[in-house]
Design an enzyme around this catalytic site. Structure first.
Site, short mmCIF file in Angstrom:
data_model
loop_
_atom_site.label_atom_id
_atom_site.label_comp_id
_atom_site.label_asym_id
_atom_site.label_seq_id
_atom_site.Cartn_x
_atom_site.Cartn_y
_atom_site.Cartn_z
N PHE A 152 13.30 1.07 12.48
CA PHE A 152 12.79 2.44 12.26
C PHE A 152 12.09 2.92 13.52
O PHE A 152 10.98 3.46 13.49
CB PHE A 152 11.81 2.44 11.08
CG PHE A 152 12.42 1.92 9.79
CD1 PHE A 152 13.24 2.73 9.02
CD2 PHE A 152 12.18 0.63 9.37
CE1 PHE A 152 13.80 2.26 7.84
CE2 PHE A 152 12.74 0.14 8.19
CZ PHE A 152 13.56 0.95 7.42
N ARG A 154 11.29 5.14 16.74
CA ARG A 154 11.47 6.48 17.29
C ARG A 154 11.61 6.39 18.78
O ARG A 154 10.83 5.69 19.44
CB ARG A 154 10.25 7.37 16.98
CG ARG A 154 10.18 7.88 15.56
CD ARG A 154 8.80 8.42 15.30
NE ARG A 154 7.78 7.41 15.65
CZ ARG A 154 6.50 7.67 15.89
NH1 ARG A 154 6.07 8.91 15.84
NH2 ARG A 154 5.65 6.71 16.18
N GLU A 155 12.56 7.10 19.34
CA GLU A 155 12.68 7.14 20.79
C GLU A 155 11.39 7.71 21.36
O GLU A 155 10.83 8.65 20.81
CB GLU A 155 13.87 8.01 21.20
CG GLU A 155 15.19 7.34 20.87
CD GLU A 155 16.38 8.13 21.38
OE1 GLU A 155 16.24 8.91 22.33
OE2 GLU A 155 17.47 7.93 20.80
N LYS A 207 17.50 2.26 5.02
CA LYS A 207 17.56 2.89 6.34
C LYS A 207 18.14 4.31 6.25
O LYS A 207 17.59 5.28 6.79
CB LYS A 207 18.40 2.01 7.28
CG LYS A 207 18.78 2.66 8.57
CD LYS A 207 17.59 2.85 9.48
CE LYS A 207 17.92 3.79 10.60
NZ LYS A 207 17.57 3.35 11.90
N ALA A 255 8.01 22.80 12.05
CA ALA A 255 9.22 23.64 12.14
C ALA A 255 9.68 23.75 13.59
O ALA A 255 8.87 23.75 14.51
CB ALA A 255 8.93 25.01 11.56
N CYS A 263 20.03 9.38 15.75
CA CYS A 263 19.99 8.81 14.39
C CYS A 263 20.23 9.82 13.27
O CYS A 263 21.17 9.68 12.50
CB CYS A 263 18.65 8.14 14.16
SG CYS A 263 18.52 6.59 15.04
N ARG A 333 21.75 13.49 22.90
CA ARG A 333 22.69 13.48 21.77
C ARG A 333 22.27 14.47 20.68
O ARG A 333 21.16 14.43 20.19
CB ARG A 333 22.81 12.06 21.20
CG ARG A 333 23.74 11.21 22.05
CD ARG A 333 23.80 9.80 21.56
NE ARG A 333 22.61 9.05 21.96
CZ ARG A 333 22.41 7.77 21.68
NH1 ARG A 333 23.30 7.10 20.99
NH2 ARG A 333 21.33 7.15 22.11
C1 UDX Z 1 14.41 8.80 14.09
C2 UDX Z 1 13.49 8.12 13.05
O1 UDX Z 1 12.19 8.68 13.13
C3 UDX Z 1 13.46 6.63 13.28
O2 UDX Z 1 12.67 6.01 12.27
C4 UDX Z 1 14.88 6.14 13.20
O3 UDX Z 1 14.98 4.76 13.29
C5 UDX Z 1 15.74 6.82 14.25
O4 UDX Z 1 15.69 8.23 14.05
P1 UDX Z 1 14.23 9.61 16.62
O5 UDX Z 1 15.62 10.10 16.45
O6 UDX Z 1 13.90 8.83 17.83
O7 UDX Z 1 13.83 8.68 15.38
O8 UDX Z 1 13.27 10.87 16.60
P2 UDX Z 1 12.19 11.57 15.65
O9 UDX Z 1 10.89 11.55 16.32
O10 UDX Z 1 12.25 11.05 14.28
O11 UDX Z 1 12.73 13.09 15.69
C6 UDX Z 1 14.04 13.42 15.27
C7 UDX Z 1 14.30 14.88 15.41
O12 UDX Z 1 13.58 15.63 14.45
C8 UDX Z 1 13.93 15.48 16.76
O13 UDX Z 1 14.95 16.39 17.15
C9 UDX Z 1 12.62 16.20 16.49
O14 UDX Z 1 12.39 17.26 17.37
C10 UDX Z 1 12.85 16.68 15.08
N1 UDX Z 1 11.60 16.88 14.32
C11 UDX Z 1 10.80 15.83 13.97
C12 UDX Z 1 11.25 18.17 13.93
O15 UDX Z 1 11.95 19.15 14.22
N2 UDX Z 1 10.11 18.34 13.19
C13 UDX Z 1 9.32 17.30 12.82
O16 UDX Z 1 8.31 17.55 12.14
C14 UDX Z 1 9.67 16.00 13.23
#
Ligand code: UDX
Length: 436
Positions: A152, A154-155, A207, A255, A263, A333
């Protein structure tokens, strides 16, 4: 304990380096010779804050090594992780499991000691059963157990997520599997990080369900933001107001221009395929995928509206700040920036962009976007500035300088980074998300 990590991409490398940091003896394996050569030279194949230092210190201490030779590298390992990619299969959105299956066959061909084979790659329900079949059909006579252990991470925050997880999910009902996995995560166990043991299939579904739920939360607040604009409400307040309810929770209610990354887009699609295969529709997730897909170009149209509409926008220039799908990564991506830039270019708008880490990856995806090496260079001569990714360096722009350099003082803030009153007081026309 010796651990073998097959696949030295994002998940494999971060997990391998963190396990080594816990004190385990880890070898990260990849069939890409150039990647392994680069790692030997201390060059990271991905941008992740803190990873280079973590790798360097664990290589120095002798706990972390790299190899292209799976057959010898897995010898003596009690846990062999499969952390190879599961991209969306071309055409149908199913997760492509060919790399996972190929690794399972390779492990089966050379496994000599008892070991737990752990799938860390995000794989559809039932993949563990198939990996088990492949190993059963192989030449190995060693005792093995196939376990699911989804990540889980996050990048941009992966190391912290690994070392301080909300929970560790381990899918196995066997005593041998549980015993080895407890040992693998012992440092976190002592830390009292919750470990949840489930069946293998439940772990595999957890997941997808987690990512689909988070994608739903984001999409929900994005649609609320659109409604806020129509009814004259403020989505930041709405987020706070609902997030204070412990049952809802404040996170992932920001938002923006839609979710992207490696992912959420891939995993929501794969979940839809699983649901279809089992004739058990997940209609909410279907809607989330559709809404999010159309949102990215819609954000481009928002910028066009700020320029005065399609007619007025033609021939104008937009300075784009941020290209990656989120800050602290170079990952492009499914980044919303792609849809935003394409919608602008389709309307005859010229796009000049700057991103602190993502421009190299963005170039082939956005060949007609002119990339520059400084935020103020992207702003110079722009008829509107669009803030697309909330990198820290865009949070405190010198607004007087922006006004001086830009052709017109128009700021479209797709991440709600700025305070509307402040920006307007500085003489800007300011457009944001879900704030009337
Ligand atoms: C995500 C999951 O958080 C992680 O647990 C999983 O294993 C892989 O996918 P990640 O893709 O690295 O991680 O990014 P994350 O920080 O979760 O953000 C994903 C996307 O959602 C981004 O484009 C971000 O900008 C967007 N986002 C996130 C929103 O637009 N609003 C939010 O409140 C949170």
């Amino acid at each position: 304990m010796k651990i073998a990590m097959v696949g030295s991409g994002y998940v494999g490398l971060v997990s391998g380096a963190c396990f080594a940091d816990f004190g385990h003896d880890v070898v990260c394996i990849d069939k890409d010779q150039s990647k392994i050569d680069a790692l030997h030279a201390g060059i990271m194949p991905i941008y992740e804050p803190g990873l280079d230092a973590l790798v360097e210190s664990n290589v120095k201490s002798g706990r972390l090594s790299f190899s292209t030779d799976l057959a010898s590298a897995i010898q003596g390992a009690s846990a062999i992780f499969i952390a190879v990619g599961t991209p969306s299969r071309r055409g149908d959105g199913h997760a492509d499991l060919s790399f996972v299956h190929a690794v399972a066959r390779e492990i089966g061909a050379s496994l000599k000691n008892d070991a737990v084979i752990v799938t860390k790659s995000t794989v559809p329900v039932g993949t563990g059963d198939e990996v088990e079949r492949i190993l059963q059909d192989s030449a190995t006579t060693a005792k093995f157990e196939v376990v699911s252990n989804p990540e889980f991470l996050r990048e941009g925050a992966a190391i912290d997520d690994f070392k301080r997880p909300d929970r560790i999910v381990i899918g196995t009902e066997s005593d041998f599997g549980q015993e080895v996995m407890r040992e693998v995560y012992r440092p976190l166990y002592l830390n009292e990080s919750p470990i949840l043991f489930t069946s293998r299939r439940s772990a595999e579904l957890i997941k997808y369900a987690a990512n689909a739920f988070l994608a739903t939360k984001i999409t929900f607040i994005n649609e609320m933001a659109d409604l806020c604009e129509k009814v004259g409400a403020d989505v930041q307040d709405v987020s706070r107001g609902i997030g204070m309810d412990g049952r809802i929770g404040a996170k992932f209610l920001h938002a923006g221009p839609g979710y992207g990354g490696s992912c959420f887009p891939k995993d929501t699609l794969a979940l839809l395929k699983t649901a279809e295969d089992y004739e058990s529709p997940v209609r909410i997730v279907e809607a989330v995928v559709k809404v999010n897909d159309s949102r990215k170009r819609a954000m481009g149209r928002k910028v066009i509206d700020a320029l005065g509409g399609t007619e007025a926008a033609r021939g104008k220039t937009v300075g784009m700040l941020g290209l990656t799908f989120k800050p602290n990564t170079d990952d492009m991506r499914d980044s919303p920036a792609i849809g935003v830039a394409q919608a602008l270019q389709d309307a005859g708008v010229k796009v000049v962009a700057y991103d602190p880490e993502g421009m190299e990856q963005a170039r082939p995806l956005l060949p007609d976007v002119h990339m520059v090496n400084d935020p103020y260079a992207a702003i110079t001569g722009a008829d509107a500035v669009a803030l697309v990714t909330e990198w820290n360096e865009f949070r405190a722009l010198d607004l007087d300088r922006v006004k001086e350099l830009a052709n017109a003082p128009i700021l479209v803030d797709l991440r709600n980074v700025y305070d509307p009153a402040e920006v307007r007081a500085a003489g800007f026309e300011y457009v944001s998300i879900g704030r009337a």
